[in-house]
Design a protein around this motif. Structure first.
Motif, PDB file in Angstrom:
ATOM      1  N   ILE A   4       1.126  45.475  16.941  1.00 38.41           N
ATOM      2  CA  ILE A   4       1.533  45.695  15.552  1.00 38.41           C
ATOM      3  C   ILE A   4       0.339  45.545  14.616  1.00 38.41           C
ATOM      4  N   ILE A   5      -0.427  44.471  14.804  1.00 36.91           N
ATOM      5  CA  ILE A   5      -1.597  44.228  13.949  1.00 36.91           C
ATOM      6  C   ILE A   5      -2.615  45.347  14.112  1.00 36.91           C
ATOM      7  N   THR A   6      -2.853  45.770  15.341  1.00 34.89           N
ATOM      8  CA  THR A   6      -3.816  46.843  15.595  1.00 34.89           C
ATOM      9  C   THR A   6      -3.377  48.144  14.946  1.00 34.89           C
ATOM     10  N   GLU A   7      -2.099  48.465  15.052  1.00 40.93           N
ATOM     11  CA  GLU A   7      -1.576  49.701  14.452  1.00 40.93           C
ATOM     12  C   GLU A   7      -1.752  49.688  12.937  1.00 40.93           C
ATOM     13  N   VAL A   8      -1.440  48.548  12.329  1.00 36.89           N
ATOM     14  CA  VAL A   8      -1.570  48.447  10.871  1.00 36.89           C
ATOM     15  C   VAL A   8      -3.030  48.593  10.451  1.00 36.89           C
ATOM     16  N   ILE A   9      -3.922  47.938  11.169  1.00 40.47           N
ATOM     17  CA  ILE A   9      -5.351  48.032  10.844  1.00 40.47           C
ATOM     18  C   ILE A   9      -5.851  49.463  10.990  1.00 40.47           C
ATOM     19  N   MET A  10      -5.484  50.115  12.083  1.00 41.08           N
ATOM     20  CA  MET A  10      -5.912  51.494  12.312  1.00 41.08           C
ATOM     21  C   MET A  10      -5.369  52.417  11.234  1.00 41.08           C
ATOM     22  N   LEU A  11      -4.122  52.173  10.814  1.00 45.40           N
ATOM     23  CA  LEU A  11      -3.508  52.997   9.778  1.00 45.40           C
ATOM     24  C   LEU A  11      -4.217  52.816   8.442  1.00 45.40           C
ATOM     25  N   LEU A  12      -4.527  51.565   8.081  1.00 47.42           N
ATOM     26  CA  LEU A  12      -5.132  51.283   6.780  1.00 47.42           C
ATOM     27  C   LEU A  12      -6.607  51.682   6.725  1.00 47.42           C
ATOM     28  N   ILE A  13      -7.333  51.463   7.809  1.00 40.74           N
ATOM     29  CA  ILE A  13      -8.777  51.696   7.788  1.00 40.74           C
ATOM     30  C   ILE A  13      -9.154  53.128   8.135  1.00 40.74           C
ATOM     31  N   THR A  14      -8.584  53.644   9.227  1.00 40.12           N
ATOM     32  CA  THR A  14      -8.989  54.975   9.701  1.00 40.12           C
ATOM     33  C   THR A  14      -7.941  56.051   9.472  1.00 40.12           C
TER      34      THR A  14
ATOM     35  N   ILE B 275      -3.296  53.359  22.197  1.00 37.78           N
ATOM     36  CA  ILE B 275      -2.331  52.408  21.640  1.00 37.78           C
ATOM     37  C   ILE B 275      -0.929  52.740  22.143  1.00 37.78           C
ATOM     38  N   SER B 276      -0.623  54.036  22.210  1.00 37.39           N
ATOM     39  CA  SER B 276       0.685  54.451  22.718  1.00 37.39           C
ATOM     40  C   SER B 276       0.872  54.050  24.167  1.00 37.39           C
ATOM     41  N   VAL B 277      -0.190  54.169  24.961  1.00 37.50           N
ATOM     42  CA  VAL B 277      -0.119  53.788  26.373  1.00 37.50           C
ATOM     43  C   VAL B 277       0.137  52.288  26.509  1.00 37.50           C
TER      44      VAL B 277
ATOM     45  N   ASN C 196      11.624  52.449  21.209  1.00 43.55           N
ATOM     46  CA  ASN C 196      10.175  52.330  21.076  1.00 43.55           C
ATOM     47  C   ASN C 196       9.458  52.941  22.267  1.00 43.55           C
ATOM     48  N   LEU C 197       9.991  52.739  23.461  1.00 43.49           N
ATOM     49  CA  LEU C 197       9.404  53.350  24.656  1.00 43.49           C
ATOM     50  C   LEU C 197       9.449  54.869  24.552  1.00 43.49           C
ATOM     51  N   PHE C 198      10.579  55.403  24.094  1.00 42.47           N
ATOM     52  CA  PHE C 198      10.708  56.854  23.931  1.00 42.47           C
ATOM     53  C   PHE C 198       9.674  57.398  22.947  1.00 42.47           C
ATOM     54  N   LEU C 199       9.479  56.701  21.835  1.00 41.21           N
ATOM     55  CA  LEU C 199       8.493  57.146  20.847  1.00 41.21           C
ATOM     56  C   LEU C 199       7.083  57.160  21.427  1.00 41.21           C
ATOM     57  N   ASP C 200       6.763  56.122  22.204  1.00 40.67           N
ATOM     58  CA  ASP C 200       5.433  56.071  22.823  1.00 40.67           C
ATOM     59  C   ASP C 200       5.249  57.210  23.816  1.00 40.67           C
ATOM     60  N   ILE C 201       6.248  57.419  24.657  1.00 43.69           N
ATOM     61  CA  ILE C 201       6.151  58.487  25.656  1.00 43.69           C
ATOM     62  C   ILE C 201       6.132  59.855  24.980  1.00 43.69           C
ATOM     63  N   LEU C 202       6.917  60.019  23.921  1.00 45.95           N
ATOM     64  CA  LEU C 202       6.910  61.284  23.185  1.00 45.95           C
ATOM     65  C   LEU C 202       5.525  61.564  22.625  1.00 45.95           C
ATOM     66  N   ARG C 203       4.885  60.545  22.089  1.00 51.12           N
ATOM     67  CA  ARG C 203       3.537  60.721  21.530  1.00 51.12           C
ATOM     68  C   ARG C 203       2.532  61.034  22.631  1.00 51.12           C
ATOM     69  N   ILE C 204       2.660  60.349  23.782  1.00 49.61           N
ATOM     70  CA  ILE C 204       1.743  60.583  24.904  1.00 49.61           C
ATOM     71  C   ILE C 204       1.893  62.007  25.440  1.00 49.61           C
TER      72      ILE C 204
END
Length: 245
Positions: free
Chosen positions: A174-184, A191-193, A233-241
């Motif tokens: 969660i923290i990594t996703e937020v940082i990546m969203l805000l910074i880059t 991250i999805s994997v 959440n698993l479905f969203l990750d797999i969908l993105r992958i």
């Protein structure tokens, strides 16, 4: 929605939903640590059947929302922030009702509010992918879910031991996703994997935890909610992958 608009909105839709879903799972895990042991126990078989029914009900309801109301939802929520506020409001209210009420019927109502909130978000997201990709992600999610439920049954003690590790890893994601969203403003595929691995583990853990807990209708709703959030959440990750391939 045209392709350009979809590509622009897609990261925000998916990242907000993923972060909210992960946060909902974190809240559910916290509640699961103090799971109720009140009277009103039912048979273990009935307990497991209720959990299965509630999870399938949620997945089926979301599928129906995407199939029959997806176009209407996409057309209705042209304003991204309106959509996000409605989605977040339903998920938060649903979580509060599920966890706060001691009445399993009221908790189930809260579960449905949460499911509809996720269904609205899913309808927005899956509309941005080809139907074949969505179907592939759905089938992979089904297979992984069935496998993790089996492993959670066979190796219950092992999954109970890794619950704390999974929880810490989830917070890290969660923290990594937020940082990546805000910074880059980007969402690396790795991250999805990692997230998919974590939520796969949570399916086994939550099932093992459910089997360890007192078989009551209230607990059945609680653990069904947790499993439902794991699966979405698993479905969203797999969908993105799959969609990035």
């Amino acid at each position: 929605m045209d392709q350009n608009n979809g590509q622009t909105a897609k990261p925000l839709y998916e990242q907000v939903m993923q972060n909210t879903g992960a946060a909902a799972q974190a809240a559910t895990q916290t509640a699961a640590q103090t799971v109720m042991s009140e009277t009103g126990t039912i048979s273990r078989r009935a307990y497991n059947l209720i959990i299965g029914f509630i999870v399938l009900w949620g997945v089926g309801l979301d599928t129906a929302i995407c199939m029959f109301f997806g176009d209407k939802i996409t057309a209705a929520f042209q304003n991204t922030w309106t959509y996000l506020l409605i989605y977040l409001g339903m998920v938060i209210v649903g979580c509060i009702i599920v966890h706060a009420s001691k009445n399993p019927v009221i908790s189930f109502i809260g579960y449905n509010i949460l499911v509809v909130g996720f269904g609205i978000a899913l309808a927005m997201i899956v509309s941005m992918y080809m139907p074949a990709i969505v179907l592939e992600a759905f089938l992979v999610t089904t297979i992984v879910t069935a496998l993790m439920l089996l492993l959670g049954t066979l190796w219950q003690d092992m999954f109970l031991k890794i619950g704390r590790v999974l929880f810490v890893a989830l917070i890290g994601v969660i923290i990594t996703e937020v940082i990546m969203l805000l910074i880059t403003g980007t969402y690396p595929s790795w991250i999805s994997v990692v997230s998919a691995i974590i939520f796969s583990g949570f399916i086994g853990y939550d099932w093992a935890k459910a089997q360890e807990s007192t078989p009551t209708a209230k607990n059945a709703v609680m653990f069904a909610t947790s499993l439902y959030v794991d699966i979405i959440n698993l479905f969203l990750d797999i969908l993105r992958i799959v969609g990035d391939d």
